[in-house]
Design an enzyme around this catalytic site. Structure first.
Site, short mmCIF file in Angstrom:
data_model
loop_
_atom_site.label_atom_id
_atom_site.label_comp_id
_atom_site.label_asym_id
_atom_site.label_seq_id
_atom_site.Cartn_x
_atom_site.Cartn_y
_atom_site.Cartn_z
N ASP A 45 -3.18 36.26 -25.41
CA ASP A 45 -2.21 35.55 -26.26
C ASP A 45 -2.91 34.58 -27.20
OD1 ASP A 45 -2.76 34.20 -23.68
OD2 ASP A 45 -1.57 32.58 -24.52
N GLU A 112 -1.94 32.07 -21.57
CA GLU A 112 -2.81 30.91 -21.32
C GLU A 112 -2.38 29.72 -22.16
OE1 GLU A 112 -6.23 28.19 -21.69
OE2 GLU A 112 -5.17 29.25 -23.27
ZN LIG Z 1 -8.05 29.80 -25.13
#
Ligand SMILES: [Zn+2]
Length: 456
Positions: A45, A112
């Site tokens: 992501d 994340e």
């Molecule tokens: Zn990162």
């Protein structure tokens, strides 16, 4: 055979497992089951692109344009280097017919940037159930960087990661019409609480057994930009308490040094009030804390409650401090209520520190970094001095969930800040293509070194 078919064929040599739909784990079986697997992790992501900034990008943010020097696009600095870098290394090793002795596992999270709450936890649960606790020889995720100076290179794989605590201060007071107001509204009291926290920050300290102190010693050896007085102080601080105190005094004028050595606080969100003729019944603020390795969530909570107690008494508030009433019996009617809590229930202790002395996994990583720099076409200098020093992360990565997978967690991308055009999470994110090639070499060599190593 066309390229896509060839890629597909190679892809099949690794066993793929999907985690919560988009999370990816690849398993490349080694021939020697006695060797603990190597684990390379990254996240797929990226942070969004603010629509109003699209016009200020030199190349469209999702184009992945290579202009002959830079590769442009959101994620090019965070964390496509770890993701595409490790996959490219695997692709090349497959292409060359490499057969690992040591199993290699790749794990790629999906969220994340919002705390890894689905991807990071899902990957952790899967890896723990499929491989067991402490099953991996070492883990490499994003994080630490390398710094190139005229006299040498210093690389800082992070062995430590600070803890995290978001404090919510919620204040409630009786409402009413603004025409006959009390002396202090909930917003005024909240402001006093925030001011008191800011007037009493956490005191940073240097501890000789912490990675930051070792990193300073290493930096003093190679950084030509460091002035001699500071270099001298850092050397003497190894054994002189007076020099250590002087060093603290000098270093802590710099916010980055304070952040590396201590717990930080930042009031980031404040909310209260809806109308100018209505007294605000409720107001709240959220204060972000990054917790130093020598501290803990409970130490931070205790500090906050102790700092705020005089203000609580001054305004005659009742207090719920993290589930406890701390201000005793109130003799008269209170003028309001203050509740202190964990804003999102996401408090995180500082990560266990990966040992960097007499640790074969650290030695293997450090040796790999030395080799990659000394054989790099970028410096073209096999005699270049290279120092590898233990680093500290002031932010968090998906490794926050991976503590039980191995004691040897390293957060490191073999890239320097000068290899990034404008840094991560902002407009004109771009990585120098030559640096990206070195990063692929880093992944390739660490896989080969771990494969041959008898020390892990
Ligand atoms: Zn990162």
């Amino acid at each position: 055979m066309d390229t896509s078919i060839r890629t597909l064929f190679r892809y099949r040599e690794l066993r793929k497992t999907t985690i919560n739909t988009y999370g990816l784990v690849y398993h490349w079986q080694g021939s020697n089951p006695d060797l603990k697997p190597l684990l390379l992790t990254a996240h797929q992501d990226v942070v969004p692109v603010e629509p109003l900034t699209v016009d200020t990008w030199l190349y469209p943010p999702f184009s992945g344009t290579w202009d002959g020097k830079w590769i442009w696009g959101r994620g090019s600095c965070d964390d496509k280097p770890g993701l595409i870098g490790s996959l490219t290394a695997i692709e090349k090793l497959l292409e060359k017919g490499f057969k690992p002795q040591r199993t290699i596992v790749l794990a790629f999270g999906i969220d994340e940037e919002r705390g890894g709450i689905v991807g990071g936890t899902g990957i952790r649960d899967y890896l723990l159930s499929a491989y067991g606790p402490n099953a991996f020889a070492l883990l490499i995720d994003e994080g630490g960087t390398l710094e190139a100076h005229s006299d040498g290179v210093i690389a800082t794989p992070a062995v430590a990661e600070k803890g995290h605590f978001d404090l919510r201060m919620s204040i409630s007071t009786p409402g009413g019409h603004s025409s006959v107001p009390p002396e202090h509204t909930s917003i005024g009291i909240l402001a006093a609480l925030i001011a008191e926290l800011e007037a009493n920050p956490f005191t940073p300290h240097l501890y000789r057994n912490e990675p930051y102190f070792t990193a300073l010693q290493c930096q003093a050896l190679v950084d030509p930009e460091m002035d001699d007085e500071l270099r001298d102080l850092i050397g003497k601080a190894r054994y002189s308490d007076k020099a250590l105190a002087d060093l603290e005094e000098r270093l802590f004028r710099n916010p980055l040094s304070r952040a590396l050595a201590g717990t930080t606080q930042a009031t980031d969100i404040v909310h209260g009030g809806v109308k100018t003729n209505a007294l605000p019944e409720n107001a709240f603020a959220i204060v972000n804390h990054r917790i130093a390795g020598h501290s803990s969530v409970s130490t931070v909570k205790t500090h906050i409650a102790a700092v705020l107690l005089p203000i609580v008494k001054k305004f005659n508030l009742s207090l719920d401090a993290f589930g406890e009433s701390l201000n005793g019996e109130l003799s008269q009617k209170t003028s309001g209520h203050l509740k202190l809590s964990d804003a999102w229930g996401t408090a995180l202790e500082p990560a266990p520190v990966t040992p960097w002395l007499k640790n074969p996994a650290y030695d293997l990583l450090a040796g790999t970094i030395l080799n990659v720099v000394k054989t790099s076409a970028r410096w073209n200098n096999p005699d270049i001095p290279v120092i590898v020093a233990p680093g500290t992360m002031t932010g968090n990565t998906d490794t926050r969930y991976y503590w039980n997978l191995t004691q040897n967690i390293f957060r490191y991308g073999h890239v320097s800040r000068f290899d990034k055009y404008n840094g991560a999470h902002t407009v004109n994110e771009a990585i120098l293509a030559d640096a990206f090639i070195d990063l692929i070499r880093f992944f390739t060599i660490v896989i080969l070194n771990a494969d041959e190593s008898k020390i892990l």
